[in-house]
Design a protein around this motif. Sequence first.
Motif, PDB file in Angstrom:
ATOM      1  N   PHE A  19       0.840  -1.199   0.000  1.00  0.00           N
ATOM      2  CA  PHE A  19       0.000   0.000   0.000  1.00  0.00           C
ATOM      3  C   PHE A  19       0.875   1.248   0.000  1.00  0.00           C
ATOM      4  N   LEU A  20       1.946   1.209   0.753  1.00  0.00           N
ATOM      5  CA  LEU A  20       2.888   2.332   0.785  1.00  0.00           C
ATOM      6  C   LEU A  20       3.535   2.521  -0.589  1.00  0.00           C
ATOM      7  N   GLY A  21       3.922   1.415  -1.237  1.00  0.00           N
ATOM      8  CA  GLY A  21       4.484   1.506  -2.578  1.00  0.00           C
ATOM      9  C   GLY A  21       3.514   2.104  -3.563  1.00  0.00           C
ATOM     10  N   TYR A  22       2.251   1.725  -3.423  1.00  0.00           N
ATOM     11  CA  TYR A  22       1.193   2.269  -4.271  1.00  0.00           C
ATOM     12  C   TYR A  22       1.095   3.782  -4.111  1.00  0.00           C
ATOM     13  N   LYS A  23       1.081   4.258  -2.860  1.00  0.00           N
ATOM     14  CA  LYS A  23       0.945   5.685  -2.611  1.00  0.00           C
ATOM     15  C   LYS A  23       2.217   6.451  -3.009  1.00  0.00           C
ATOM     16  N   LEU A  24       3.361   5.789  -2.934  1.00  0.00           N
ATOM     17  CA  LEU A  24       4.591   6.425  -3.410  1.00  0.00           C
ATOM     18  C   LEU A  24       4.508   6.714  -4.900  1.00  0.00           C
ATOM     19  N   LYS A  25       3.979   5.779  -5.635  1.00  0.00           N
ATOM     20  CA  LYS A  25       3.840   5.975  -7.082  1.00  0.00           C
ATOM     21  C   LYS A  25       2.869   7.114  -7.376  1.00  0.00           C
ATOM     22  N   VAL A  26       1.780   7.178  -6.611  1.00  0.00           N
ATOM     23  CA  VAL A  26       0.822   8.274  -6.800  1.00  0.00           C
ATOM     24  C   VAL A  26       1.506   9.614  -6.511  1.00  0.00           C
ATOM     25  N   ALA A  27       2.273   9.644  -5.423  1.00  0.00           N
ATOM     26  CA  ALA A  27       2.989  10.883  -5.071  1.00  0.00           C
ATOM     27  C   ALA A  27       3.947  11.287  -6.184  1.00  0.00           C
ATOM     28  N   LYS A  28       4.627  10.307  -6.764  1.00  0.00           N
ATOM     29  CA  LYS A  28       5.557  10.595  -7.854  1.00  0.00           C
ATOM     30  C   LYS A  28       4.813  11.151  -9.066  1.00  0.00           C
ATOM     31  N   ALA A  29       3.650  10.593  -9.341  1.00  0.00           N
ATOM     32  CA  ALA A  29       2.861  11.055 -10.487  1.00  0.00           C
ATOM     33  C   ALA A  29       2.451  12.510 -10.316  1.00  0.00           C
ATOM     34  N   TYR A  30       2.019  12.873  -9.095  1.00  0.00           N
ATOM     35  CA  TYR A  30       1.656  14.264  -8.839  1.00  0.00           C
ATOM     36  C   TYR A  30       2.882  15.174  -8.909  1.00  0.00           C
ATOM     37  N   LYS A  31       3.997  14.686  -8.420  1.00  0.00           N
ATOM     38  CA  LYS A  31       5.225  15.484  -8.447  1.00  0.00           C
ATOM     39  C   LYS A  31       5.650  15.774  -9.877  1.00  0.00           C
ATOM     40  N   MET A  32       5.386  14.829 -10.788  1.00  0.00           N
ATOM     41  CA  MET A  32       5.713  15.016 -12.202  1.00  0.00           C
ATOM     42  C   MET A  32       4.662  15.850 -12.941  1.00  0.00           C
ATOM     43  N   GLY A  33       3.547  16.165 -12.270  1.00  0.00           N
ATOM     44  CA  GLY A  33       2.504  16.973 -12.887  1.00  0.00           C
ATOM     45  C   GLY A  33       1.613  16.227 -13.871  1.00  0.00           C
TER      46      GLY A  33
ATOM     47  N   LEU B 277       1.877   6.929 -15.322  1.00  0.00           N
ATOM     48  CA  LEU B 277       3.203   6.899 -14.729  1.00  0.00           C
ATOM     49  C   LEU B 277       3.938   5.602 -15.078  1.00  0.00           C
ATOM     50  N   MET B 278       3.260   4.471 -14.907  1.00  0.00           N
ATOM     51  CA  MET B 278       3.898   3.182 -15.169  1.00  0.00           C
ATOM     52  C   MET B 278       4.239   3.027 -16.652  1.00  0.00           C
ATOM     53  N   GLU B 279       3.357   3.544 -17.497  1.00  0.00           N
ATOM     54  CA  GLU B 279       3.615   3.469 -18.927  1.00  0.00           C
ATOM     55  C   GLU B 279       4.890   4.246 -19.270  1.00  0.00           C
ATOM     56  N   LYS B 280       5.023   5.416 -18.644  1.00  0.00           N
ATOM     57  CA  LYS B 280       6.170   6.290 -18.936  1.00  0.00           C
ATOM     58  C   LYS B 280       7.471   5.734 -18.321  1.00  0.00           C
ATOM     59  N   GLU B 281       7.395   5.289 -17.061  1.00  0.00           N
ATOM     60  CA  GLU B 281       8.600   4.937 -16.317  1.00  0.00           C
ATOM     61  C   GLU B 281       9.023   3.476 -16.470  1.00  0.00           C
ATOM     62  N   ILE B 282       8.057   2.573 -16.716  1.00  0.00           N
ATOM     63  CA  ILE B 282       8.385   1.147 -16.691  1.00  0.00           C
ATOM     64  C   ILE B 282       8.040   0.443 -18.002  1.00  0.00           C
ATOM     65  N   TRP B 283       6.767   0.477 -18.393  1.00  0.00           N
ATOM     66  CA  TRP B 283       6.319  -0.388 -19.484  1.00  0.00           C
ATOM     67  C   TRP B 283       6.967  -0.030 -20.818  1.00  0.00           C
ATOM     68  N   ASN B 284       6.947   1.251 -21.151  1.00  0.00           N
ATOM     69  CA  ASN B 284       7.572   1.646 -22.419  1.00  0.00           C
ATOM     70  C   ASN B 284       9.077   1.395 -22.406  1.00  0.00           C
ATOM     71  N   ARG B 285       9.681   1.620 -21.260  1.00  0.00           N
ATOM     72  CA  ARG B 285      11.118   1.369 -21.154  1.00  0.00           C
ATOM     73  C   ARG B 285      11.423  -0.108 -21.378  1.00  0.00           C
ATOM     74  N   ALA B 286      10.601  -0.973 -20.765  1.00  0.00           N
ATOM     75  CA  ALA B 286      10.833  -2.412 -20.908  1.00  0.00           C
ATOM     76  C   ALA B 286      10.663  -2.853 -22.357  1.00  0.00           C
ATOM     77  N   LYS B 287       9.723  -2.240 -23.065  1.00  0.00           N
ATOM     78  CA  LYS B 287       9.474  -2.619 -24.462  1.00  0.00           C
ATOM     79  C   LYS B 287      10.529  -2.057 -25.411  1.00  0.00           C
ATOM     80  N   ASN B 288      11.025  -0.846 -25.092  1.00  0.00           N
ATOM     81  CA  ASN B 288      11.894  -0.150 -26.037  1.00  0.00           C
ATOM     82  C   ASN B 288      13.386  -0.252 -25.708  1.00  0.00           C
ATOM     83  N   ASP B 289      13.706  -0.629 -24.487  1.00  0.00           N
ATOM     84  CA  ASP B 289      15.110  -0.741 -24.086  1.00  0.00           C
ATOM     85  C   ASP B 289      15.646  -2.110 -24.519  1.00  0.00           C
TER      86      ASP B 289
END
Length: 677
Positions: A86-100, A507-519
């Motif tokens: 749950f904490l990890g989930y909220k961390l990701k939400v916080a990161k998304a807001y921080k990125m605007g 957020l996940m699409e930008k930070e993880i999923w696209n990276r995994a597909k394109n890297d």
Amino acid sequence: MLRNSLELLFLWITTKCITLHMKIYRLFVFIFLLVPCFLGAQSKEILFTIDAHPYYTDEFIRVYNKNLDLVKDDSQKDLDAYLELFLGYKLKVAKAYKMGLQNASAYQSELKSYRNQLSKNYLNDSKVTNELIEEAYERMTKEVKASHILILVDEGASPEDTLKAFQKIKDIKNRLDAGEDFVKVARQFSEDPSVKENNGDLGYFSAFRMVYPFENAAFTTNIGSVSNPFRSRFGYHLVKVIDKRVNRGEVTVSHIMVAKSQNSDTELDNKSRQRIEEIYQKINQGEVFESLAQQFSEDKASAPKGGLLQRFGSGQLSSEVFENVAFSLENPGAVSKPFETSFGWHVVKLIEKHPVPSLKEIKSELEEKIRKDERSLLITNSLAKKVREKYLHTKDVKLIVKIKSVVNDEFYTQTWVVPEKAEALEGTILTINKDRKVAARLFLDFIASKQKSNSKIKPVAKLVDALFEKFTDEQLIAYYNDHLEDEFSEFKYVMDEYRDGLLLFDLMEKEIWNRAKNDTVGLKEYFHENSKLYQWKKRYDVDILSSTDLKIIEKAQKFLKKGKSLAYIKEQLNEEGKINIMSKSGMYEEDYDVLPQFNNLSKGVTAVASKGGYYFVVNVKDEKPAETKELEECKGKVISDYQQFLEDNWINELKKEFTIKVNRDVFENAKRQLQSK
């Protein structure tokens, strides 16, 4: 396993590659998960903070309880592990807001779309809804067979086009009343593209299978009669009711299918028919239907399940022939003779018949269907009456009089334009609950938008009054809709989770999923470092022969040892119209199906083995050792694993980026509260 169970909650996190359509589908899945399992009044304490932003125990407790039914193992209910996730989930939400990410127009648009979908569940009137439920259930107990004629006309068509279409359908009705044949008239005049194939015949259907106006006409018209012309969103219709019968309910069947050739190859089609006849004979010889389906059915979706299909009712399959054969079987276990459809040749086994459930059993299901159906308009009209009584609202009569002076007969010809400069028309025309002021300009735009409604209310002053009443209804319902979070706590909970979920997806699409597909470099490095996870087991290129008769399989074994072909063996052993032996061939891993029954497989013909009432012999033509797969052979799995690898590392970085403080005393109190339930 624990991670997987909680990821059902955070639906947006687990979704790797998703289209907008699939996002909307998951929206409804998410609504389903949010059944009313909300706890009573909870003490609300700060569980933890992320950069001083508080997160409370009530949300954590509600989330945990909501997911209890989704986990199977008590070990998956570990509260300390849930807190970390749950904490990890909220961390990701916080990161998304921080990125605007919350400011993106696409995000705002999607969030609005989701809210509109969800709000439909709350724009309800129980009395009208119950009446519609009873009507729908009464219709569900019956099936109507009908044909129709359609004259197309858009919902927003001009009065001239609408009148033209209506005159067409009226003329057609006069021809039918004069005794002309319905089928001939349908083929000549109907604008339904399918009429050339079906002559307008729609087969049997029950409630919710057609648009609501069409359903009304079909169920209220007598057998043999043609309805009066009526309009749906597609245009004007005439319906001829051919028959009415008691609803057959639904049926569960298994089937074996041998597909037809795609290019009408007569020779191949004859072979398909011969093959289904052979399978049917083996069924009559006592062989297990499900085993034969697994071995020989060419329906790839159902074959692994022994041919089992999802239950269905009349009109739900694309083949009426298949439906009729399925429903004609009387007793569970009965098997049809081979029959042909447009897809191929089939034999069907009846598993179970399901009569129409009682109203009590399906009431909630009917209510959900009604909310998604055109019937919901009746509920909306009833809601408008209620919100008029609920909210204080006042109108500016003098301003309405001024508006009447600028609306003229051009409205009826759809040429009226809102005056560009009219200071006298500015101001608040409607006030709701003292906190919402609706500008007169909105009402003027509303009038302009209604010109295509083909309203014939005259004079203009009376027309403006009628339009203002509709405008008021819309504004009151919109006000009610905008305040659903204040009216319903569960609505607020769902919207909060949607809001976070959409951000997480982006957020996940930008930070993880696209990276995994394109890297590609990183993906290859990960693959090579973890190659032991992607291994072929030992594989064999084999012919597998099966029979229920030990003597037959022993004869087949001798033929194989002599180098005889499969065709030769079948010709010798399938005698006098009896199918004694069947075969399949391919490259399989060592644990495939019956192969584990043979010890130390090697090139050549095996000994005879048995499994599930069958005897088997295998001709091993080639073998390949266990080896590492090529990346292209398992790329989808590697990408998925690489995504998880990146995400785990990323969470650790987020914990360093944000200041996290967990109130352990509060958490222990929450644990005791949950564990006492």
